[in-house]
Design a protein around this motif. Sequence first.
Motif, PDB file in Angstrom:
ATOM      1  N   ILE A 182       0.737  -1.191   0.195  1.00 52.40           N
ATOM      2  CA  ILE A 182      -0.057   0.101  -0.010  1.00 52.40           C
ATOM      3  C   ILE A 182       1.090   1.109  -0.054  1.00 52.40           C
ATOM      4  CG2 ILE A 182      -1.733   1.222   1.395  1.00 52.40           C
ATOM      5  CD1 ILE A 182      -2.984  -0.950   0.565  1.00 52.40           C
ATOM      6  N   ALA A 183       0.931   2.178  -1.114  1.00 55.71           N
ATOM      7  CA  ALA A 183       1.640   3.051  -1.262  1.00 55.71           C
ATOM      8  C   ALA A 183       0.810   4.366  -0.733  1.00 55.71           C
ATOM      9  CB  ALA A 183       2.018   3.312  -2.618  1.00 55.71           C
ATOM     10  N   THR A 184       1.321   4.791   0.437  1.00 57.39           N
ATOM     11  CA  THR A 184       0.601   5.920   1.053  1.00 57.39           C
ATOM     12  C   THR A 184       1.500   7.429   0.883  1.00 57.39           C
ATOM     13  OG1 THR A 184       1.991   5.855   3.436  1.00 57.39           O
ATOM     14  CG2 THR A 184      -0.198   4.594   2.979  1.00 57.39           C
ATOM     15  N   VAL A 185       2.625   7.414   0.606  1.00 59.85           N
ATOM     16  CA  VAL A 185       3.451   8.477   0.111  1.00 59.85           C
ATOM     17  C   VAL A 185       2.836   9.254  -0.906  1.00 59.85           C
ATOM     18  CG1 VAL A 185       5.363   7.520   1.291  1.00 59.85           C
ATOM     19  CG2 VAL A 185       5.182   7.233  -1.218  1.00 59.85           C
ATOM     20  N   GLN A 225       8.345  -1.283  -6.388  1.00 64.31           N
ATOM     21  CA  GLN A 225       7.535  -2.093  -7.163  1.00 64.31           C
ATOM     22  C   GLN A 225       8.229  -3.555  -7.246  1.00 64.31           C
ATOM     23  OE1 GLN A 225       7.266  -0.816 -11.232  1.00 64.31           O
ATOM     24  NE2 GLN A 225       8.378   0.793 -10.602  1.00 64.31           N
ATOM     25  N   ALA A 226       9.206  -3.589  -7.264  1.00 66.59           N
ATOM     26  CA  ALA A 226      10.150  -4.926  -7.601  1.00 66.59           C
ATOM     27  C   ALA A 226      10.286  -5.699  -6.209  1.00 66.59           C
ATOM     28  CB  ALA A 226      11.400  -4.526  -8.095  1.00 66.59           C
ATOM     29  N   GLY A 227       9.467  -5.294  -5.342  1.00 71.18           N
ATOM     30  CA  GLY A 227       9.541  -5.862  -4.121  1.00 71.18           C
ATOM     31  C   GLY A 227       8.427  -6.898  -3.998  1.00 71.18           C
ATOM     32  N   LEU A 228       7.167  -6.532  -5.078  1.00 76.83           N
ATOM     33  CA  LEU A 228       5.952  -7.376  -5.290  1.00 76.83           C
ATOM     34  C   LEU A 228       6.429  -8.910  -5.440  1.00 76.83           C
ATOM     35  CD1 LEU A 228       3.715  -5.150  -7.286  1.00 76.83           C
ATOM     36  CD2 LEU A 228       3.488  -5.810  -4.885  1.00 76.83           C
ATOM     37  N   GLY A 229       5.662  -9.752  -5.055  1.00 72.13           N
ATOM     38  CA  GLY A 229       5.858 -11.294  -5.351  1.00 72.13           C
ATOM     39  C   GLY A 229       5.107 -11.609  -6.508  1.00 72.13           C
ATOM     40  N   ILE A 230       4.744 -12.790  -6.980  1.00 76.29           N
ATOM     41  CA  ILE A 230       4.225 -13.163  -7.968  1.00 76.29           C
ATOM     42  C   ILE A 230       2.804 -13.052  -7.751  1.00 76.29           C
ATOM     43  CG2 ILE A 230       3.513 -15.228  -9.273  1.00 76.29           C
ATOM     44  CD1 ILE A 230       6.260 -14.517  -9.833  1.00 76.29           C
ATOM     45  N   ASN A 231       1.934 -12.352  -8.817  1.00 79.47           N
ATOM     46  CA  ASN A 231       0.596 -11.942  -8.725  1.00 79.47           C
ATOM     47  C   ASN A 231       0.142 -10.848  -7.517  1.00 79.47           C
ATOM     48  OD1 ASN A 231      -0.745 -13.567 -10.538  1.00 79.47           O
ATOM     49  ND2 ASN A 231      -0.502 -15.322  -8.927  1.00 79.47           N
ATOM     50  N   GLY A 232       1.422 -10.198  -7.406  1.00 76.70           N
ATOM     51  CA  GLY A 232       1.296  -9.153  -5.968  1.00 76.70           C
ATOM     52  C   GLY A 232       0.803  -7.792  -6.955  1.00 76.70           C
ATOM     53  N   THR A 233      -0.018  -6.963  -5.732  1.00 80.26           N
ATOM     54  CA  THR A 233      -0.391  -5.850  -6.062  1.00 80.26           C
ATOM     55  C   THR A 233       0.062  -4.463  -5.552  1.00 80.26           C
ATOM     56  OG1 THR A 233      -2.417  -6.877  -6.527  1.00 80.26           O
ATOM     57  CG2 THR A 233      -2.610  -4.586  -6.540  1.00 80.26           C
ATOM     58  N   LEU A 234       0.370  -3.444  -6.237  1.00 81.19           N
ATOM     59  CA  LEU A 234       0.816  -2.146  -5.626  1.00 81.19           C
ATOM     60  C   LEU A 234      -0.421  -1.393  -5.680  1.00 81.19           C
ATOM     61  CD1 LEU A 234       2.935  -0.027  -4.597  1.00 81.19           C
ATOM     62  CD2 LEU A 234       3.117   0.442  -6.993  1.00 81.19           C
ATOM     63  N   VAL A 235      -1.000  -1.079  -4.431  1.00 77.61           N
ATOM     64  CA  VAL A 235      -2.144  -0.229  -4.270  1.00 77.61           C
ATOM     65  C   VAL A 235      -1.768   1.102  -4.147  1.00 77.61           C
ATOM     66  CG1 VAL A 235      -4.246  -0.227  -3.045  1.00 77.61           C
ATOM     67  CG2 VAL A 235      -3.483  -2.387  -3.468  1.00 77.61           C
ATOM     68  N   VAL A 236      -2.059   2.235  -4.738  1.00 79.79           N
ATOM     69  CA  VAL A 236      -1.649   3.391  -4.506  1.00 79.79           C
ATOM     70  C   VAL A 236      -2.840   4.249  -3.884  1.00 79.79           C
ATOM     71  CG1 VAL A 236      -0.978   5.677  -6.044  1.00 79.79           C
ATOM     72  CG2 VAL A 236      -0.116   3.387  -6.766  1.00 79.79           C
ATOM     73  N   ILE A 237      -2.453   4.929  -2.783  1.00 77.80           N
ATOM     74  CA  ILE A 237      -3.750   5.797  -2.162  1.00 77.80           C
ATOM     75  C   ILE A 237      -3.024   7.104  -2.013  1.00 77.80           C
ATOM     76  CG2 ILE A 237      -5.130   4.085  -1.291  1.00 77.80           C
ATOM     77  CD1 ILE A 237      -3.830   4.363   1.543  1.00 77.80           C
ATOM     78  N   GLY A 238      -1.539   7.272  -2.330  1.00 84.65           N
ATOM     79  CA  GLY A 238      -1.035   8.603  -2.112  1.00 84.65           C
ATOM     80  C   GLY A 238      -0.793   9.102  -3.439  1.00 84.65           C
ATOM     81  N   ALA A 239      -1.522  10.469  -3.479  1.00 83.45           N
ATOM     82  CA  ALA A 239      -1.787  11.239  -4.727  1.00 83.45           C
ATOM     83  C   ALA A 239      -0.495  12.098  -5.317  1.00 83.45           C
ATOM     84  CB  ALA A 239      -2.852  12.392  -4.835  1.00 83.45           C
ATOM     85  N   ALA A 240       0.665  11.112  -5.711  1.00 85.63           N
ATOM     86  CA  ALA A 240       1.830  11.217  -6.362  1.00 85.63           C
ATOM     87  C   ALA A 240       1.558  12.068  -7.959  1.00 85.63           C
ATOM     88  CB  ALA A 240       2.695  10.276  -6.489  1.00 85.63           C
ATOM     89  N   GLU A 241       2.527  12.713  -8.360  1.00 84.45           N
ATOM     90  CA  GLU A 241       2.295  13.380  -9.692  1.00 84.45           C
ATOM     91  C   GLU A 241       2.345  12.219 -10.708  1.00 84.45           C
ATOM     92  OE1 GLU A 241       3.940  16.948 -10.948  1.00 84.45           O
ATOM     93  OE2 GLU A 241       3.156  17.973  -9.066  1.00 84.45           O
ATOM     94  N   ILE A 249      -0.915  -3.030 -10.758  1.00 81.33           N
ATOM     95  CA  ILE A 249      -0.858  -1.870  -9.990  1.00 81.33           C
ATOM     96  C   ILE A 249      -2.341  -1.179 -10.164  1.00 81.33           C
ATOM     97  CG2 ILE A 249      -0.059   0.779  -9.852  1.00 81.33           C
ATOM     98  CD1 ILE A 249       2.446  -0.152 -10.782  1.00 81.33           C
ATOM     99  N   LYS A 250      -2.833  -0.645  -9.035  1.00 79.25           N
ATOM    100  CA  LYS A 250      -4.222  -0.180  -9.010  1.00 79.25           C
ATOM    101  C   LYS A 250      -4.362   0.936  -7.907  1.00 79.25           C
ATOM    102  CE  LYS A 250      -7.734  -2.195  -7.138  1.00 79.25           C
ATOM    103  NZ  LYS A 250      -8.774  -3.176  -6.936  1.00 79.25           N
ATOM    104  N   GLY A 251      -5.325   1.830  -8.065  1.00 80.18           N
ATOM    105  CA  GLY A 251      -5.625   2.959  -6.991  1.00 80.18           C
ATOM    106  C   GLY A 251      -6.561   2.384  -6.242  1.00 80.18           C
ATOM    107  N   TRP A 252      -6.859   2.922  -4.988  1.00 76.12           N
ATOM    108  CA  TRP A 252      -8.146   2.682  -4.522  1.00 76.12           C
ATOM    109  C   TRP A 252      -8.813   4.105  -3.841  1.00 76.12           C
ATOM    110  CZ3 TRP A 252     -11.171  -1.359  -4.316  1.00 76.12           C
ATOM    111  CH2 TRP A 252     -12.259  -1.337  -3.340  1.00 76.12           C
ATOM    112  N   TYR A 253      -9.995   4.193  -4.089  1.00 78.71           N
ATOM    113  CA  TYR A 253     -10.711   5.521  -3.683  1.00 78.71           C
ATOM    114  C   TYR A 253     -11.267   5.027  -2.109  1.00 78.71           C
ATOM    115  CZ  TYR A 253     -14.896   8.277  -3.423  1.00 78.71           C
ATOM    116  OH  TYR A 253     -16.200   9.348  -3.126  1.00 78.71           O
ATOM    117  N   SER A 254     -11.437   6.123  -1.462  1.00 79.20           N
ATOM    118  CA  SER A 254     -11.803   5.845  -0.076  1.00 79.20           C
ATOM    119  C   SER A 254     -12.862   4.891   0.292  1.00 79.20           C
ATOM    120  CB  SER A 254     -11.729   7.300   0.771  1.00 79.20           C
ATOM    121  OG  SER A 254     -13.006   7.920   0.211  1.00 79.20           O
ATOM    122  N   GLY A 255     -14.215   5.362   0.001  1.00 80.33           N
ATOM    123  CA  GLY A 255     -15.196   4.633   0.287  1.00 80.33           C
ATOM    124  C   GLY A 255     -16.619   5.305   0.501  1.00 80.33           C
TER     125      GLY A 255
END
Length: 339
Positions: free
Chosen positions: A237-240, A250-266, A282-288
């Motif tokens: 989960i990328a909060t930065v 990103q290269a720390g993801l295992g097989i089938n791993g997902t980077l979930v982006v919630i920090g609004a980087a440019e 790689i996917k984003g997530w909206y709060s809810g």
Amino acid sequence: MAKMRAAQITKAGGPFEIVEREIPEPSAGHVRIKVQACGICHSDSLVKEGQWPGLKYPRVPGHEVVGNVDAVGAGVVQWKPGQRVGVGWHGGHCGYCENCRRGQFFGCTEALKITGISFDGGYAEYMIAPAIAMALMPEELSPVEGAPLMCAGITTYNALRNSGARAGDLVAVLGLGGLGHLGVQYASKMGFKTVGIARGKDKEVLAQKLGAQHYIDSQTQDPSAELQKLGGAKVIIATVTNGEAMSAVQAGLGINGTLVVIGAAESLRVSPVLLIMGSRSIKGWYSGTAIDSQDTLRFSVLSGVRSMNEVFALEKVTDAYERMMSGKARFRVVLTTGL
Ligand SMILES: [Zn+2]
Ligand SMILES: [Zn+2]
């Protein structure tokens, strides 16, 4: 006419002004809340600096609101005066557009409302909220405890519970700030093998205190290599808000791993080969929406997850906002009305 204090912005880039306003009456489908506390979120800078298209001034920011229902408008059946509630970022939707009909309310194309942007938010003694936008606040949470959970809390909790990670999986939280310090707690309490990643050796004790089994100092270690040593992350989960920092994990993801982006980087650099070779995503997530907030609050009570906060009175809004923007607050900044 009874009056209230509110902290408003009257033009893009303008200062906060504490003004007296008439206490508003709730229209049909709306509820009036006597505000006790409101968190200050980085997204409130969208109002302060005028970065939201079509924003109308004057505007009272604030989408981490806790207070008591004070009056209800016509047709509101689910709320009554005296109930304690929270209001978050998602302020309402139409219910009839195609996305709403599919239950994807955050994607509403006809009447998506954002609290403190589309209508006045919680930097005030009273606010009017659509009944659809409110969550029931458990009595175990004080107003100051509840407020940051309405945006920072729901964003991290909901992203994690929808990430695809299962109990025991390796889950890393990038960043240990306002979002990240909650993310580590939620990940740990959800039963994930939790890794905190931040800059500097000094954050290690904090990460462990929050429930992380491992800590990676991204200043002196390669976070991707360290995650691979642990078997590769199922989810990061990328909060930065720093795209370089996201790219570095990103290269720390295992097989089938997902980077979930919630920090609004440019921007973010992605390696297509890395995605292809490991079927990574790689996917984003909206709060809810409001019910997700209610779930967040309940889980926080159940598991003991709490935000660490710095508290300011409403009239100190300028100091409080600057403290949040400085990035030095540990970790969320909350305004209180004294009501
Ligand atoms: Zn927010
Ligand atoms: Zn809609």
